[in-house]
Design a protein around this motif. Structure first.
Motif, mmCIF file in Angstrom:
data_model
loop_
_atom_site.group_PDB
_atom_site.id
_atom_site.type_symbol
_atom_site.label_atom_id
_atom_site.label_comp_id
_atom_site.label_asym_id
_atom_site.label_seq_id
_atom_site.Cartn_x
_atom_site.Cartn_y
_atom_site.Cartn_z
ATOM 1 N N LEU B 59 0.866 -1.171 0.000
ATOM 2 C CA LEU B 59 0.000 0.000 0.000
ATOM 3 C C LEU B 59 0.900 1.218 0.000
ATOM 4 C CD1 LEU B 59 -2.514 -1.016 2.822
ATOM 5 C CD2 LEU B 59 -2.591 -1.560 0.385
ATOM 6 N N ASN B 60 0.836 1.990 -1.052
ATOM 7 C CA ASN B 60 1.712 3.147 -1.153
ATOM 8 C C ASN B 60 0.903 4.404 -1.398
ATOM 9 O OD1 ASN B 60 4.190 1.671 -0.966
ATOM 10 N ND2 ASN B 60 3.694 0.905 -3.018
ATOM 11 N N LEU B 61 1.353 5.455 -0.784
ATOM 12 C CA LEU B 61 0.696 6.738 -0.995
ATOM 13 C C LEU B 61 1.061 7.241 -2.378
ATOM 14 C CD1 LEU B 61 -0.905 9.121 0.147
ATOM 15 C CD2 LEU B 61 1.265 10.071 0.927
ATOM 16 N N GLU B 84 -3.520 9.093 7.251
ATOM 17 C CA GLU B 84 -2.619 7.962 7.389
ATOM 18 C C GLU B 84 -3.405 6.711 7.730
ATOM 19 O OE1 GLU B 84 0.281 9.080 10.240
ATOM 20 O OE2 GLU B 84 1.141 10.617 8.923
ATOM 21 N N LEU B 265 -9.880 2.791 3.132
ATOM 22 C CA LEU B 265 -8.582 3.183 2.590
ATOM 23 C C LEU B 265 -8.796 4.328 1.608
ATOM 24 C CD1 LEU B 265 -5.497 2.327 2.365
ATOM 25 C CD2 LEU B 265 -6.184 1.215 0.233
ATOM 26 N N TYR B 269 -4.280 6.011 -1.962
ATOM 27 C CA TYR B 269 -3.307 4.947 -1.680
ATOM 28 C C TYR B 269 -3.342 3.948 -2.812
ATOM 29 C CZ TYR B 269 -2.002 6.373 2.988
ATOM 30 O OH TYR B 269 -1.471 7.044 4.036
ATOM 31 N N SER B 394 3.326 2.371 6.911
ATOM 32 C CA SER B 394 3.297 1.981 5.510
ATOM 33 C C SER B 394 3.384 0.470 5.421
ATOM 34 C CB SER B 394 4.458 2.603 4.740
ATOM 35 O OG SER B 394 5.558 1.732 4.740
#
Ligand SMILES: Nc1ncnc2c1ncn2[C@@H]1O[C@H](COP(=O)(O)OP(=O)(O)O)[C@@H](O)[C@H]1O
Ligand SMILES: [Mg+2]
Lengths: 244, 453
Positions: B59-61, B84, B265, B269, B394
C-alpha cells in the motif's frame, strides 16, 4: 480353356495427349497359355502391359480379369496377388539386395510361407542367381542379373498372370532358353497365363500364340510361331526387328 | 510388420542421404532441446516468482493523486492532511478472505520501570527509552535467520506476555530467562512481561563507528528493543504498524483493493503488487527465455526448410522407390507408413544422441546466457525502481528492497520438456517425409514404366 484376361474395345490415350496409343483392342488371354506380343518400338506394347497388369486403367472399354472389370477392382490387391510383372527397366529397389527385393515382394503379396528367405534363394537359383550374388545390392549386379532378379520377383508370389516386357533383352542364349522353359512350364503345368512382349524370334517360337501390335491395333498373328514367317509378320504389323 | 523391417533396412540402404538428414536432425534437435530445457526451467522459476511477487501487496501513498484530490502532505492552513493508515485499519485490512498471509511489524515506544536501558542519558524529561516490537513477520525472524540476532539463553517468546531481551540489556539489569520486567507504555501504563529468552544482537556492529560520533540516545540502540509476539503488542496497543499482505490469488488484486477502499482506505493509496521487484529479479531470466525461444524458432524454421530441400533433392530416388513399391501392389498408406517409420527411426536415433548432448550442454549455455542478460540489465538505466513514499505507517512487500536478479539457473530436463522435445522430433520426422508422402498421394505407379522407357 479358362479365360484369364479379356480386353473389350480397350482404348488408351495418355493424359494430356490426343493420340490413341491403343484403339479399340479386343483380345482374350487364357490360362495355361504363353503369349508373345510383338511390335515396333512405340507401338504401345508397354502401355498394353500396364493396362493388363493393373498399373493403369483404360480410357475407354474394359479390361476384365476373371470376368471382373479391373477398373472396379482393388488394383493394389490385383497387382500384389494376381499378377507378376517383369518390367522392361526391371524396376527393382536398387539399394536393396536381390534377396531383399524378392522377400519384400513376397511380403507385400501376403505370401504365407515360413521360410520366405529360403524360398527366395531357391527362386533366384532357378533363374541362375547364386547365393553370393543374391546378397548383393541390385546396383552391383549386371543388367542380365538384374533382369533375372526381376523374373524371380515376378514369380515369387505364384501369380495367375505373368507379364514380361522384353525379358530376354539382356540374357545370353543359354539363360534365355532356361527362362523360357520356366515360363512354358508355369503356363502349361501350373495353368498360368503368361504374356511376353518380345522382339526375339526364339522367344516367340516358345509361345503358344503370337499377337502383333501396330498403330494401336492388336491382332492375332499365329498359333505357334515358327520361323521363318517374316512376311506374315510384316503384314500384320508385328516385326522381329526393333528399329533403333 | 515387414513395413517396419523394410523401413529400418532402408535406413542402411541409403546411407548417404540419411547421414545428411541425420546430421541436420541432430543439429536441430540439440538446439531445440537446449532451448526447451532452459525455457522450461526458466518458466517454472518465472511462475514461482510471479506467484510470490504477484501476491505480495503493498500500500503506497500516491503523492500526486493525493495533491490532485486536494490533500496536502503537510496539513496546511486550508487543506486537509493526508490520511494515514492507522494500526487498527491495518489489522482490519489483513482480515480478508483474499489474504493468504498478513505479516505485521508493530512497534510502540516504551519506558522502563526500575530498569536501565543501554546508552541511557540522564534526562528526567525523557519519556521513552526503548521499543516494544511485536511481529509475526518473516523479516523479524530474518534477523535471527541471518544470525544477526541469536538466542543465547532461554527460548523465543511463545505465549502472550512473553518477550525476549538483548544480552546487553539483560547484563546491564542482571536479568535472566524467567524474570519479569515492567515496561511503561504512554504516560503511565505499566505492564509486566516475562523474559523467555535472551538474544545477542549483532545488528549494531556495522554501525558502530558512526555511533561514536552520535549523541548517546537509548532510542537509537537496538539493544533496547523488547521483542514480543504480535498478539501481545496488539493487546497493549501498537503505535506504529507495517504490514505485508500476500494474496491467495494474484488475480484478486482488484477485488482486494475494492474491499480495502470500502474499509476506509483513501483512494490516493495505491494497492499494488511488486512489479518492479519482480522485474528486477526475473527480468534477465525472462529476457533469456525470449532469446532462447527466438533462437529455437529460427532453428526450427531454417531446419525445416533445409530438411524439405534435401528431401526435394532426393525426390528422384524417392519417386522411383514409390513407383516400385506401388507397382508391386503396396498400398499408398503402407508406403507412407514405411517412409514415416524410416524418418522416425532416424529421428529417434538423433533424439537419443541429441538429448544426451543437450543434457550436458544446456547448463553452461544457460549460465552464459543468463550472465549476458544480467550484464545487459545492469548496464540499462534503472528508471523502473520504485521509491516508496513512507508516511508514518506503511506497508510494503519487502522483496523489492533486496531484489537481486536471479544469477543462477539450475537447468534440468523435466517430463514436460521431454515430451515437448519428442513432439518436435516427431514433427521433424514428418517434415522430412512430407515430400515423399506428397508424391505417394499424387503419383501413379504407371509413371515409372513410362519414365524408365
Ligand atoms: N507417359 C506417357 N505420356 C505420353 N505418351 C506416352 C507416355 N508413355 C508412352 N507414351 C507414348 O505412347 C506410345 C507407346 O509407348 P509404349 O507403350 O511405351 O511403346 P512400346 O513399349 O511398344 O515401345 C509412344 O508413342 C510413346 O511415346
Ligand atoms: Mg516398351
Amino acid at each position: 480353356m479358362k479365360k484369364a484376361l479379356i480386353l473389350e474395345k480397350t482404348t488408351y490415350t495418355y493424359p494430356g495427349t490426343k493420340k490413341k496409343v491403343l484403339s479399340n483392342v479386343n483380345a482374350t488371354f487364357d490360362k495355361g497359355k504363353m503369349y508373345a506380343v510383338m511390335g515396333k518400338s512405340g507401338a504401345g506394347k508397354t502401355t498394353l502391359l500396364s493396362l493388363v497388369s493393373g498399373l493403369d486403367t483404360a480410357t475407354e472399354g474394359r479390361v476384365l480379369y476373371d470376368g471382373q472389370d479391373l477398373s472396379k477392382l482393388n488394383r493394389d490387391h490385383y497387382r500384389a496377388r494376381s499378377v507378376g510383372v517383369i518390367f522392361q527397366g526391371y524396376n527393382l529397389l536398387n539399394n536393396a539386395t536381390a534377396i531383399d527385393n524378392i522377400v519384400l515382394s513376397m511380403n507385400i503379396s501376403g505370401v504365407k510361407c515360413k521360410k520366405k528367405k529360403a524360398k527366395a534363394y531357391e527362386l533366384l537359383a532357378n533363374v541362375g542367381i547364386d547365393k553370393e550374388t543374391a546378397d548383393r545390392p541390385i546396383l552391383k549386379l549386371s543388367g542380365g542379373e538384374q533382369q533375372r532378379v526381376g523374373i524371380a520377383r515376378a514369380l515369387a508370389h505364384n501369380p495367375d498372370v505373368v507379364i514380361a516386357d522384353e525379358p530376354s533383352g539382356n540374357l545370353d542364349a543359354e539363360t534365355e532358353k532356361n527362362i523360357m522353359q520356366i515360363f512354358q512350364d508355369i503356363a502349361h503345368n501350373e495353368d498360368k497365363c503368361v504374356i511376353i512382349v518380345t522382339h526375339s524370334k526364339n522367344v516367340a517360337e516358345c509361345a503358344d500364340e503370337v499377337w502383333g501390335l501396330n498403330k494401336g491395333n492388336l491382332t492375332f498373328v499365329k498359333e505357334k510361331y515358327v520361323f521363318p514367317h517374316a512376311h506374315e509378320l510384316e503384314e500384320k504389323g508385328a516385326t522381329s526387328k526393333e528399329p533403333a | 510388420m515387414y513395413i517396419i523391417t523394410n523401413a529400418l533396412k532402408n535406413l542402411g540402404r541409403n546411407k548417404g542421404r540419411n547421414f545428411l538428414i541425420g546430421i541436420i536432425l541432430l543439429v536441430i534437435i540439440v538446439a531445440t532441446a537446449i532451448a526447451i530445457i532452459i525455457n522450461s526451467t526458466a518458466s517454472s522459476i518465472i511462475d514461482d516468482y510471479k506467484g510470490r511477487f504477484g501476491s505480495e501487496v503493498s500500500l503506497n501513498l500516491d503523492y500526486d493523486k493525493a495533491i490532485n484530490e486536494g490533500n496536502f502532505v503537510d496539513s496546511g492552513e486550508n487543506g486537509k492532511g493526508v490520511e494515514e493508515i492507522t494500526p487498527k485499519q491495518y489489522f482490519e485490512f489483513g482480515d480478508s478472505k483474499y489474504i493468504k498471509e498478513a505479516q505485521y511489524n508493530a512497534s510502540s515506544m516504551i519506558n522502563f520501570k526500575d530498569l536501565k536501558p543501554v546508552d541511557d542519558v540522564d534526562d528526567p524529561d525523557l519519556m521513552v527509552r526503548g521499543y516494544l516490537i511485536g511481529s509475526n513477520a518473516k523479516n523479524i525472524s530474518d534477523d535471527f535467520k541471518k544470525e544477526a540476532r541469536k538466542i543465547i539463553d532461554g527460548a523465543m517468546y511463545r505465549q502472550e506476555n512473553e518477550c525476549i531481551v538483548s544480552q546487553q540489556f539483560a547484563e546491564l539489569n542482571k536479568l535472566k530467562p524467567g524474570d519479569e520486567i515492567e515496561i511503561i507504555l504512554g504516560k503511565d501504563r505499566v505492564h509486566k512481561l516475562k523474559i523467555s529468552g535472551i538474544f545477542e544482537d549483532n545488528t549494531m556492529v556495522s554501525g558502530g563507528d558512526a555511533a561514536q560520533f552520535m549523541e548517546k540516545n537509548p532510542m537509537l540502540n537496538r539493544n533496547n528493543e523488547i521483542l514480543t509476539g504480535l498478539d501481545t503488542i496488539k493487546k497493549l496497543g501498537a503505535e506504529n504498524v507495517t504490514a505485508a499482505f500476500s494474496l491467495k490469488n494474484p488475480d484478486d488484486l482488484k477485488a482486494f483493493t475494492a474491499q480495502l477502499q470500502k474499509k476506509g482506505l483513501p483512494s490516493y493509496y495505491k494497492v499494488a503488487t511488486d512489479e518492479a521487484g519482480y522485474k528486477a529479479v526475473v527480468g534477465p531470466v525472462e529476457n533469456m527465455k525470449k532469446v532462447t525461444t527466438t533462437f529455437m524458432i529460427v532453428v526450427l524454421i531454417l531446419g525445416a526448410i533445409i530438411l524439405l530441400l534435401i528431401s526435394t533433392l532426393a525426390i528422384r530416388e524417392r519417386k522411383y522407390e514409390i513407383g516400385v513399391l506401388r507397382a508391386m501392389g503396396m498400398k499408398k498408406g503402407k508406403v507412407g507408413i514405411g517412409f514415416v517409420t524410416e524418418m522416425i527411426a532416424l529421428t529417434f536415433a538423433c533424439l537419443i544422441i541429441g538429448l544426451s548432448v543437450s543434457a550436458f550442454a544446456s547448463q553452461p549455455i544457460a549460465d552464459s546466457l543468463l550472465k549476458n542478460q544480467i550484464q545487459i540489465a545492469e548496464e540499462a538505466p534503472t528508471g523502473n525502481t520504485v521509491s516508496h513514499l513512507d508516511f508514518g505507517a506503511s506497508a510494503g512487500a519487502p522483496a523489492s528492497d533486496d531484489a537481486k536478479p536471479l544469477s543462477e539457473l539450475s537447468v534440468h530436463l523435466d517430463f514436460d520438456a521431454a515430451i515437448q522435445i519428442i513432439l518436435i522430433a516427431i514433427m521433424l520426422a514428418i517434415v522430412s517425409s512430407i515430400m515423399g508422402i506428397v508424391y505417394i498421394t499424387r503419383y501413379e505407379p504407371m509413371k515409372i514404366l513410362s519414365e524408365r522407357n
